[in-house]
Motif scaffolding. Sequence first.
Motif, short mmCIF file in Angstrom:
data_model
loop_
_atom_site.label_atom_id
_atom_site.label_comp_id
_atom_site.label_asym_id
_atom_site.label_seq_id
_atom_site.Cartn_x
_atom_site.Cartn_y
_atom_site.Cartn_z
N SER A 1 24.00 15.30 54.36
CA SER A 1 24.77 16.10 54.08
C SER A 1 25.03 16.96 55.52
CB SER A 1 24.30 17.15 53.06
OG SER A 1 23.05 18.02 53.59
N VAL A 2 26.26 17.61 55.38
CA VAL A 2 26.68 18.16 56.50
C VAL A 2 25.53 19.60 56.73
CG1 VAL A 2 28.41 20.07 57.21
CG2 VAL A 2 29.16 17.85 56.08
N SER A 3 25.28 20.07 55.64
CA SER A 3 24.20 21.08 55.73
C SER A 3 22.98 20.82 56.57
CB SER A 3 23.89 22.15 54.48
OG SER A 3 23.36 21.11 53.72
N SER A 4 22.29 19.64 56.26
CA SER A 4 21.34 19.13 56.77
C SER A 4 21.42 18.81 58.31
CB SER A 4 20.51 17.99 55.98
OG SER A 4 21.54 16.72 56.22
N LYS A 5 22.54 18.38 58.60
CA LYS A 5 22.97 17.79 60.02
C LYS A 5 23.18 19.06 60.89
CE LYS A 5 25.11 13.42 59.23
NZ LYS A 5 26.37 12.88 59.26
N ILE A 6 23.92 20.27 60.04
CA ILE A 6 23.86 21.52 61.02
C ILE A 6 22.50 22.11 61.06
CG2 ILE A 6 24.80 23.87 60.77
CD1 ILE A 6 26.96 21.83 61.24
N ALA A 7 21.57 22.15 60.20
CA ALA A 7 20.21 22.79 60.33
C ALA A 7 19.47 21.99 61.35
CB ALA A 7 19.64 22.72 58.99
N GLN A 8 19.58 20.63 61.55
CA GLN A 8 18.95 19.77 62.44
C GLN A 8 19.40 19.83 63.73
OE1 GLN A 8 19.01 15.71 61.54
NE2 GLN A 8 17.66 15.08 63.12
N TYR A 9 20.74 20.06 64.21
CA TYR A 9 21.25 20.20 65.31
C TYR A 9 21.95 21.45 66.15
CZ TYR A 9 20.91 14.93 64.83
OH TYR A 9 20.55 13.80 64.67
N ALA A 10 21.92 22.65 65.15
CA ALA A 10 22.17 23.78 65.64
C ALA A 10 21.19 24.55 66.62
CB ALA A 10 22.54 24.74 64.46
N ALA A 11 21.64 24.95 67.74
CA ALA A 11 20.82 25.73 68.57
C ALA A 11 20.74 27.24 68.31
CB ALA A 11 21.50 25.50 70.02
N ILE A 12 21.27 27.67 67.10
CA ILE A 12 21.10 29.12 66.56
C ILE A 12 20.56 28.99 65.27
CG2 ILE A 12 23.17 29.84 68.05
CD1 ILE A 12 24.97 29.48 65.71
N PRO A 13 20.18 30.04 64.87
CA PRO A 13 19.80 30.23 63.44
C PRO A 13 20.74 29.87 62.32
CG PRO A 13 19.21 32.25 64.61
CD PRO A 13 20.04 31.54 65.28
N VAL A 14 20.49 28.96 61.36
CA VAL A 14 21.16 28.57 60.30
C VAL A 14 20.67 29.09 58.88
CG1 VAL A 14 22.00 26.53 59.05
CG2 VAL A 14 21.71 26.64 61.49
N LEU A 15 21.68 29.82 57.92
CA LEU A 15 20.92 30.10 56.63
C LEU A 15 21.80 29.24 55.77
CD1 LEU A 15 19.99 31.88 54.40
CD2 LEU A 15 21.75 33.66 55.03
N ILE A 16 21.09 28.48 55.12
CA ILE A 16 21.71 27.51 54.02
C ILE A 16 21.62 28.23 52.57
CG2 ILE A 16 21.58 25.11 52.87
CD1 ILE A 16 20.50 24.31 55.53
N VAL A 17 22.73 28.49 51.90
CA VAL A 17 22.69 29.12 50.66
C VAL A 17 22.92 28.12 49.65
CG1 VAL A 17 24.16 30.77 49.37
CG2 VAL A 17 23.95 31.16 51.76
#
Length: 147
Positions: free
Chosen positions: A130-146
């Motif tokens: 999923s897009v959300s899991s890729k963002i959570a894995q690779y983002a260099a900033i905090p990620v909030l998944i709702v």
Amino acid sequence: MFNKILVPVDGSESAWRALDQGLVLSDKFGGEVIVLTVIQPYNNAALLAVPLDHNIISQSNNDLKQVGDEVLHRAEERVKAAKHDGKVSYEMEVGHPSERILAAAKENGADAIVLGSRGLSGIAEFFLGSVSSKIAQYAAIPVLIVK
């Protein structure tokens, strides 16, 4: 703490819930919200086994842009309905969603990304991640998944 909050939206219910949470964070910290939608165009590389006419691909891409415009319009209506008085900007990117979201976060100097847990991409998410899991894995900033 969060001066710029990137909120990717695709028209799904979890994306709208993420937008609501992004607005709450913005209100709490006095930050700006950047609402982003990403359209992934059809191209010959993505359709290697399907010979389509260039005009059909161009028309399909124009249709996708109209869908992206509609998603941003609905996001703007939702922000107005929430009576949010902070700064909000609306952007559309073209490309692969997770790549464009990460790039937009960096380009805009975002301090956080707030996104829905599942978008509209359906079964493809099951096979590709999923897009959300890729963002959570690779983002260099905090990620909030709702959810």
